[in-house]
Design a protein around this motif. Sequence first.
Motif, PDB file in Angstrom:
ATOM      1  N   ARG A  81      45.289  34.678  32.731  1.00 29.99           N
ATOM      2  CA  ARG A  81      44.840  36.179  33.075  1.00 29.99           C
ATOM      3  C   ARG A  81      43.145  36.125  33.519  1.00 29.99           C
ATOM      4  O   ARG A  81      42.786  36.896  34.039  1.00 29.99           O
ATOM      5  N   ASP A  82      42.493  35.086  32.885  1.00 29.14           N
ATOM      6  CA  ASP A  82      41.095  35.111  33.049  1.00 29.14           C
ATOM      7  C   ASP A  82      40.313  33.584  33.608  1.00 29.14           C
ATOM      8  O   ASP A  82      39.276  33.620  33.676  1.00 29.14           O
ATOM      9  N   HIS A  83      41.282  32.809  33.886  1.00 23.76           N
ATOM     10  CA  HIS A  83      40.776  31.633  34.313  1.00 23.76           C
ATOM     11  C   HIS A  83      41.622  30.860  35.191  1.00 23.76           C
ATOM     12  O   HIS A  83      43.032  31.035  35.164  1.00 23.76           O
ATOM     13  N   VAL A 100      36.970  36.182  36.894  1.00 23.97           N
ATOM     14  CA  VAL A 100      35.868  37.152  37.275  1.00 23.97           C
ATOM     15  C   VAL A 100      34.911  37.053  38.320  1.00 23.97           C
ATOM     16  O   VAL A 100      34.376  37.719  39.128  1.00 23.97           O
TER      17      VAL A 100
END
Length: 129
Positions: A81-83, A100
């Motif tokens: 989800r974030d990487h 991000v």
Amino acid sequence: MSSGTGTGVPAPSNPSQVASGGMMTPGGTVVSTAQPAFEQSYIENILRLNLGKVGTFYMTYENNSEWNAKIFKGVLEAAGRDHIIISDPTTGVRTILLMVNLDYATFDQPLVYQYPGVVGNPPASRGYR
């Protein structure tokens, strides 16, 4: 002896677990619904469908005095989800990139992609002009 509350009312049982967006009857019974056979169209899911492919990842880093933008190229090994985790095929060095900072990614080969509600990939030839 009963295991109630002492008021003649039975002790409450543990509540049923209801998945987010799940349904429950007025009597408290959880209604089981079939999960869709496809993943939702989020970047991490699209990337997960294409593990093992070589991609170029364009990243920007705001307020960085050394470099504002950087390009990474490598074999896509994992996506969360974030990487994103990529590896250099020549050195084996693995790099973790944060979602991000991701602007976009390119691949030199066709991607596996399933849009919600559509099973499979688009036709190989689209006849663009």
